[in-house]
Design a protein around this motif. Structure first.
Motif, PDB file in Angstrom:
ATOM      1  N   ASP A  64      34.149 -18.218  11.076  1.00 11.43           N
ATOM      2  CA  ASP A  64      33.899 -18.927  10.276  1.00 11.43           C
ATOM      3  C   ASP A  64      32.127 -18.894  10.107  1.00 11.43           C
ATOM      4  O   ASP A  64      31.448 -18.849   8.660  1.00 11.43           O
ATOM      5  CB  ASP A  64      34.548 -20.233  10.651  1.00 11.43           C
ATOM      6  N   PHE A  65      31.267 -18.887  11.335  1.00 13.88           N
ATOM      7  CA  PHE A  65      30.175 -18.343  11.113  1.00 13.88           C
ATOM      8  C   PHE A  65      29.566 -17.641  10.858  1.00 13.88           C
ATOM      9  O   PHE A  65      28.594 -17.668   9.663  1.00 13.88           O
ATOM     10  CB  PHE A  65      29.485 -18.787  12.318  1.00 13.88           C
ATOM     11  N   PHE A  66      30.578 -16.374  11.098  1.00 13.01           N
ATOM     12  CA  PHE A  66      29.687 -15.054  10.517  1.00 13.01           C
ATOM     13  C   PHE A  66      30.417 -14.997   8.918  1.00 13.01           C
ATOM     14  O   PHE A  66      28.798 -15.020   8.317  1.00 13.01           O
ATOM     15  CB  PHE A  66      30.729 -14.287  10.745  1.00 13.01           C
ATOM     16  N   GLU A  67      31.173 -15.555   8.619  1.00 11.68           N
ATOM     17  CA  GLU A  67      31.713 -15.653   6.948  1.00 11.68           C
ATOM     18  C   GLU A  67      30.660 -16.493   6.085  1.00 11.68           C
ATOM     19  O   GLU A  67      29.842 -16.545   4.933  1.00 11.68           O
ATOM     20  CB  GLU A  67      32.565 -16.071   6.790  1.00 11.68           C
ATOM     21  N   LEU A  68      30.424 -17.942   6.501  1.00 11.49           N
ATOM     22  CA  LEU A  68      29.871 -18.745   5.838  1.00 11.49           C
ATOM     23  C   LEU A  68      28.234 -19.754   6.207  1.00 11.49           C
ATOM     24  O   LEU A  68      28.017 -19.931   5.297  1.00 11.49           O
ATOM     25  CB  LEU A  68      30.371 -20.207   5.399  1.00 11.49           C
ATOM     26  N   ARG A  69      27.785 -18.958   7.184  1.00  8.93           N
ATOM     27  CA  ARG A  69      26.916 -19.315   7.600  1.00  8.93           C
ATOM     28  C   ARG A  69      25.930 -17.990   8.584  1.00  8.93           C
ATOM     29  O   ARG A  69      25.103 -17.857   7.667  1.00  8.93           O
ATOM     30  CB  ARG A  69      26.024 -20.552   8.816  1.00  8.93           C
ATOM     31  N   PHE A  70      26.004 -16.904   8.991  1.00 11.39           N
ATOM     32  CA  PHE A  70      25.501 -15.992   9.325  1.00 11.39           C
ATOM     33  C   PHE A  70      25.760 -14.888   8.250  1.00 11.39           C
ATOM     34  O   PHE A  70      24.580 -12.878   8.283  1.00 11.39           O
ATOM     35  CB  PHE A  70      25.782 -15.222  10.800  1.00 11.39           C
ATOM     36  N   GLN A  71      26.025 -14.299   6.764  1.00  9.63           N
ATOM     37  CA  GLN A  71      26.326 -12.921   6.188  1.00  9.63           C
ATOM     38  C   GLN A  71      24.629 -12.719   5.070  1.00  9.63           C
ATOM     39  O   GLN A  71      24.394 -13.884   5.523  1.00  9.63           O
ATOM     40  CB  GLN A  71      27.279 -13.409   5.511  1.00  9.63           C
ATOM     41  N   PRO A  72      24.246 -11.921   5.439  1.00 11.61           N
ATOM     42  CA  PRO A  72      25.718 -10.581   5.533  1.00 11.61           C
ATOM     43  C   PRO A  72      25.479  -9.825   7.149  1.00 11.61           C
ATOM     44  O   PRO A  72      26.779  -9.253   7.297  1.00 11.61           O
ATOM     45  CB  PRO A  72      25.057  -9.562   4.661  1.00 11.61           C
ATOM     46  N   ALA A  73      24.744 -10.520   7.745  1.00  9.13           N
ATOM     47  CA  ALA A  73      24.436 -10.224   9.280  1.00  9.13           C
ATOM     48  C   ALA A  73      24.523  -8.398   9.049  1.00  9.13           C
ATOM     49  O   ALA A  73      25.390  -8.116  10.569  1.00  9.13           O
ATOM     50  CB  ALA A  73      26.430 -10.854   9.344  1.00  9.13           C
ATOM     51  N   ASN A  74      24.248  -7.860   8.672  1.00 13.22           N
ATOM     52  CA  ASN A  74      24.490  -6.261   8.890  1.00 13.22           C
ATOM     53  C   ASN A  74      24.143  -5.737   9.827  1.00 13.22           C
ATOM     54  O   ASN A  74      24.142  -4.896  10.428  1.00 13.22           O
ATOM     55  CB  ASN A  74      23.718  -6.238   7.325  1.00 13.22           C
ATOM     56  N   HIS A  75      22.532  -6.574  10.618  1.00 16.12           N
ATOM     57  CA  HIS A  75      22.074  -5.960  11.625  1.00 16.12           C
ATOM     58  C   HIS A  75      23.422  -5.555  13.238  1.00 16.12           C
ATOM     59  O   HIS A  75      22.883  -4.843  13.096  1.00 16.12           O
ATOM     60  CB  HIS A  75      20.324  -6.278  11.964  1.00 16.12           C
ATOM     61  N   VAL A  76      23.430  -7.072  13.319  1.00 18.58           N
ATOM     62  CA  VAL A  76      24.452  -7.459  14.569  1.00 18.58           C
ATOM     63  C   VAL A  76      25.464  -6.512  13.666  1.00 18.58           C
ATOM     64  O   VAL A  76      26.119  -6.159  15.013  1.00 18.58           O
ATOM     65  CB  VAL A  76      24.674  -8.667  15.020  1.00 18.58           C
ATOM     66  N   LEU A  77      25.857  -6.104  12.686  1.00 19.63           N
ATOM     67  CA  LEU A  77      27.556  -5.739  12.400  1.00 19.63           C
ATOM     68  C   LEU A  77      26.978  -4.395  12.723  1.00 19.63           C
ATOM     69  O   LEU A  77      28.204  -3.647  13.310  1.00 19.63           O
ATOM     70  CB  LEU A  77      27.734  -6.187  11.245  1.00 19.63           C
ATOM     71  N   GLN A  78      26.175  -4.055  12.272  1.00 24.05           N
ATOM     72  CA  GLN A  78      25.554  -2.599  12.396  1.00 24.05           C
ATOM     73  C   GLN A  78      25.546  -1.853  14.532  1.00 24.05           C
ATOM     74  O   GLN A  78      25.714  -1.031  14.797  1.00 24.05           O
ATOM     75  CB  GLN A  78      24.048  -1.910  11.849  1.00 24.05           C
ATOM     76  N   SER A  79      24.867  -3.423  14.522  1.00 20.34           N
ATOM     77  CA  SER A  79      24.690  -2.957  16.630  1.00 20.34           C
ATOM     78  C   SER A  79      26.366  -3.010  17.320  1.00 20.34           C
ATOM     79  O   SER A  79      26.375  -1.881  17.903  1.00 20.34           O
ATOM     80  CB  SER A  79      23.870  -3.911  16.352  1.00 20.34           C
ATOM     81  N   ALA A  80      26.640  -3.381  16.701  1.00 18.17           N
ATOM     82  CA  ALA A  80      28.686  -3.437  17.374  1.00 18.17           C
ATOM     83  C   ALA A  80      29.076  -2.772  16.723  1.00 18.17           C
ATOM     84  O   ALA A  80      29.659  -1.668  17.774  1.00 18.17           O
ATOM     85  CB  ALA A  80      29.146  -4.908  17.091  1.00 18.17           C
ATOM     86  N   THR A  81      28.983  -1.998  15.529  1.00 16.73           N
ATOM     87  CA  THR A  81      29.553  -1.280  15.685  1.00 16.73           C
ATOM     88  C   THR A  81      28.734   0.419  16.126  1.00 16.73           C
ATOM     89  O   THR A  81      29.782   1.050  16.944  1.00 16.73           O
ATOM     90  CB  THR A  81      29.227  -0.470  13.621  1.00 16.73           C
ATOM     91  N   ARG A  82      27.814   0.702  15.968  1.00 17.72           N
ATOM     92  CA  ARG A  82      27.193   1.560  17.156  1.00 17.72           C
ATOM     93  C   ARG A  82      27.514   1.431  18.710  1.00 17.72           C
ATOM     94  O   ARG A  82      27.717   2.693  19.432  1.00 17.72           O
ATOM     95  CB  ARG A  82      25.854   1.923  17.102  1.00 17.72           C
ATOM     96  N   ALA A  83      27.562   0.574  19.394  1.00 17.52           N
ATOM     97  CA  ALA A  83      28.194   0.106  20.510  1.00 17.52           C
ATOM     98  C   ALA A  83      29.798   0.841  21.026  1.00 17.52           C
ATOM     99  O   ALA A  83      29.788   1.524  21.668  1.00 17.52           O
ATOM    100  CB  ALA A  83      28.036  -1.390  20.680  1.00 17.52           C
TER     101      ALA A  83
END
Ligand SMILES: [Fe+2]
Ligand SMILES: [Fe+2]
Length: 272
Positions: A96-115
């Motif tokens: 819920d925090f990702f969808e309603l407060r952190f979005q688009p959160a692109n940077h952390v999602l890209q980092s985790a995707t790379r990891a």
């Protein structure tokens, strides 16, 4: 200007993330995206190397703003007025925090995707996913704040990696595949020297048995904008399920040492 639709959608975290955004949020994101593309084109056309500011030039900007640079991104907008935020569920989860407060959160999602792509441990993938989310709350010392915020809910190594990635960002480690980022010349000044407490933390970390944990977060800490990257929270939900102790009362209401931090992000418009 021509917009590459696929690249734009990817920059927001993929089609699913876009579907969850309001019309207003989409319009604002598009405007921001176009500005970035324009800046990149101008830089490419001029054929000149970027000129980075000095520490003194960055300091001279302080009194030109009506907010401080360390303000969390939920609390100030650099593009017009802030928006009314959607209400959060009674028992909010990390999702819920990702969808309603952190979005688009692109940077952390890209980092985790790379990891994940490079086969890192689940603790590190989780650390990459969470390493900068506290920037929504506050920016200075975000490694320490960020670790404190997640510490009651994640493995010890994950919190350690988040706490110390801030320090290791200032110190290249070519063997591990980490170089000093251009972005830091841009935001701190090209003649910036980290303060003594960061230097001391680095000296201590260098000989720590867990040195590689925060180092691996820095290796995945990319500012690169990959137009083909399709990122979303979905691929990480299993890891979150295994390693993030979601409190049954909901984040913010479980009386942990960091509950108030989650509540503040839930209600950033509260006057006190
Ligand atoms: Fe960071
Ligand atoms: Fe980061």
């Amino acid at each position: 200007m021509e917009i590459d639709r696929r690249a734009f959608i990817a920059s927001l975290g993929g089609a699913a993330a876009v579907a969850g955004m309001s019309h207003e949020a989409k319009a604002e994101a598009l405007e921001h995206y176009m500005e970035e593309q324009l800046d990149a084109q101008v830089a490419a056309n001029s054929g000149q190397a970027e000129k980075f500011p000095t520490v003194a030039e960055i300091e001279a900007q302080i009194e030109t703003r009506d907010f401080r640079r360390g303000t969390g991104s939920l609390f100030a907008s650099n593009r017009g007025n802030v928006k009314k935020l959607p209400a959060m569920p009674d028992k909010p989860t990390l999702k819920d925090f990702f969808e309603l407060r952190f979005q688009p959160a692109n940077h952390v999602l890209q980092s985790a995707t790379r990891a994940m792509k490079t086969g890192m441990s689940e603790e590190i993938i989780l650390a990459c996913l969470l390493h900068d989310v506290v920037l929504n709350l506050i920016k200075p010392d975000h490694g320490w704040w960020g670790a404190q915020m997640i510490e009651p809910y994640v493995p010890e190594k994950t919190a350690f990696a988040v706490r110390y990635h801030q320090t290791l960002r200032f110190y290249p480690d070519p063997e591990a595949g980490y170089e000093y980022p251009d972005q830091y010349y841009r935001i701190f000044g090209h003649d910036y020297q980290p303060p003594k407490y960061i230097e001391d933390t680095y000296k201590w970390l260098k000989n720590h048995k867990w040195y590689m944990e925060p180092r691996l977060v820095t290796v995945n800490d990319l500012y690169a904008f990959d137009p083909n990257a399709k990122v979303s929270l979905e691929p990480f939900m299993d890891i979150v399920g295994r390693h993030f102790k979601q409190p049954k009362e909901g984040l913010g209401y479980d009386n942990s040492p960091s509950s108030h931090m989650w509540r503040t992000m839930m209600h950033p418009d509260n006057p006190l």
